[in-house]
Design an enzyme around this catalytic site. Structure first.
Site, PDB file in Angstrom:
ATOM      1  N   SER A 101      20.187-184.115   9.987  1.00 33.27           N
ATOM      2  CA  SER A 101      19.797-183.425   8.757  1.00 33.27           C
ATOM      3  C   SER A 101      19.928-181.913   8.861  1.00 33.27           C
ATOM      4  O   SER A 101      20.295-181.244   7.910  1.00 33.27           O
ATOM      5  CB  SER A 101      18.356-183.776   8.395  1.00 33.27           C
ATOM      6  OG  SER A 101      17.479-183.383   9.428  1.00 33.27           O
ATOM      7  N   CYS A 102      19.623-181.340  10.025  1.00 36.83           N
ATOM      8  CA  CYS A 102      19.543-179.880  10.082  1.00 36.83           C
ATOM      9  C   CYS A 102      20.702-179.248  10.826  1.00 36.83           C
ATOM     10  O   CYS A 102      20.904-178.052  10.744  1.00 36.83           O
ATOM     11  CB  CYS A 102      18.235-179.445  10.744  1.00 36.83           C
ATOM     12  SG  CYS A 102      18.205-179.672  12.527  1.00 36.83           S
ATOM     13  N   GLY A 103      21.455-180.032  11.595  1.00 40.33           N
ATOM     14  CA  GLY A 103      22.527-179.420  12.359  1.00 40.33           C
ATOM     15  C   GLY A 103      21.989-178.674  13.552  1.00 40.33           C
ATOM     16  O   GLY A 103      21.006-179.056  14.161  1.00 40.33           O
ATOM     17  N   CYS A 160      19.913-176.450  15.593  1.00 44.59           N
ATOM     18  CA  CYS A 160      18.593-175.865  15.416  1.00 44.59           C
ATOM     19  C   CYS A 160      18.200-175.088  16.672  1.00 44.59           C
ATOM     20  O   CYS A 160      18.843-175.184  17.702  1.00 44.59           O
ATOM     21  CB  CYS A 160      17.548-176.946  15.142  1.00 44.59           C
ATOM     22  SG  CYS A 160      17.907-177.940  13.686  1.00 44.59           S
TER      23      CYS A 160
END
Length: 275
Positions: free
Chosen positions: A114-116, A118
């Protein structure tokens, strides 16, 4: 489809009537990326194009820019305690003379679908200097009417999405609207890495004069990946983040959001979109 999809039992309720049946789901498995044998990152991805994903990730990290930078990409044998190969660990061996980045705890991060990427300490830490700095001078122009057609073209080419409904997609288009490449993944950042990695393997970087379209939103990381690959136009069907807009303004990237039919918002680089 191999490991791209899996079957699971599901209870479906339709019109108040329940029934059990098998359902097709998109596969999600971890992929550990190693650089010269040392662990660098772990991402949750849909299996497939793993080598392209790994080298595309390294392009966005400023490690790779040309196919000649890579000596070999391999799955790691003995990835489990019993010595079996899970095909979930990929090692990228750099060619002689290619600088090896300092793999610190800050860079050795966990990435999710979802966030790639991080865990970056700050905006400055993530602004990796691209080896293709010519985006601002890229003269490509596209019509707003052409951009409005791209989401439907992307959706029509999503084969796995039709079976699962659970995948993001990234599509690379020419300035004439021709679909050059499309990748699907549980993570939109992985889909972009796969496109960039395939371009590097084919010796096609930088991707000048092209348009990158992503499903969902345009995060800072996706804008960075476009810049690092030399892509001058990034479009998304949903909203960009404030940092994505800041990066686009600073680098000369054209950033389009809320691309839905004839409607769209141009957040940066509007000179490339003709009305």
């Amino acid at each position: 489809m191999g490991r791209v999809t899996e079957r699971r039992r599901v209870v479906r309720i339709r019109g108040g009537v329940a029934g059990a049946r098998p359902d097709t789901l998109v596969a999600e498995e971890p992929l550990e990326i190693r650089l010269n044998g040392k662990p660098l990152a772990i991402t949750m991805r849909t299996p497939g194009d793993d080598f392209a994903l790994a080298v595309g990730f390294l392009v966005s990290e400023g490690v790779l820019a040309h196919a000649s930078d890579v000596r070999a990409v391999t799955y790691c044998e003995g990835a489990t305690s019993d010595g079996s190969n899970t095909y979930n660990v990929v090692n990228v061996q750099l060619a002689a003379g290619v600088p090896v980045p300092d793999i610190t705890l800050e860079r050795n991060v966990y990435t999710t679908s979802s966030c790639g990427l991080c865990g970056k300490a700050s905006l400055d830490a993530v602004r990796t200097a691209t080896q293709f700095p010519g985006i601002a001078a890229d003269p490509v122009r596209v019509g707003a009417d052409l951009l409005s057609l791209l989401p439907d073209r992307l959706r029509a080419a999503q084969k796995v999405f039709d079976r699962t409904g659970g995948l993001h997609a990234a599509g690379l288009f020419s300035a004439r609207g021709e679909l050059l490449d499309l990748r699907e993944d549980v993570g939109r950042h992985n889909a972009v890495d796969k496109i960039v990695g395939r371009a590097l393997q084919a010796g096609r970087l930088p991707l000048s004069g092209s348009v990158l379209l992503v499903s969902g939103r345009a995060s800072f990381e996706l804008a960075q990946k476009a810049v690092m690959a030399g892509i001058p136009i990034l479009a998304a069907v949903s909203a960009p983040s404030s940092l994505a807009v800041d990066l686009a303004v600073e680098t000369g990237l054209t950033l389009v959001g809320f691309l839905r039919g004839p409607d769209m918002n141009i957040y940066a680089g509007e000179q490339r979109v003709s009305l």
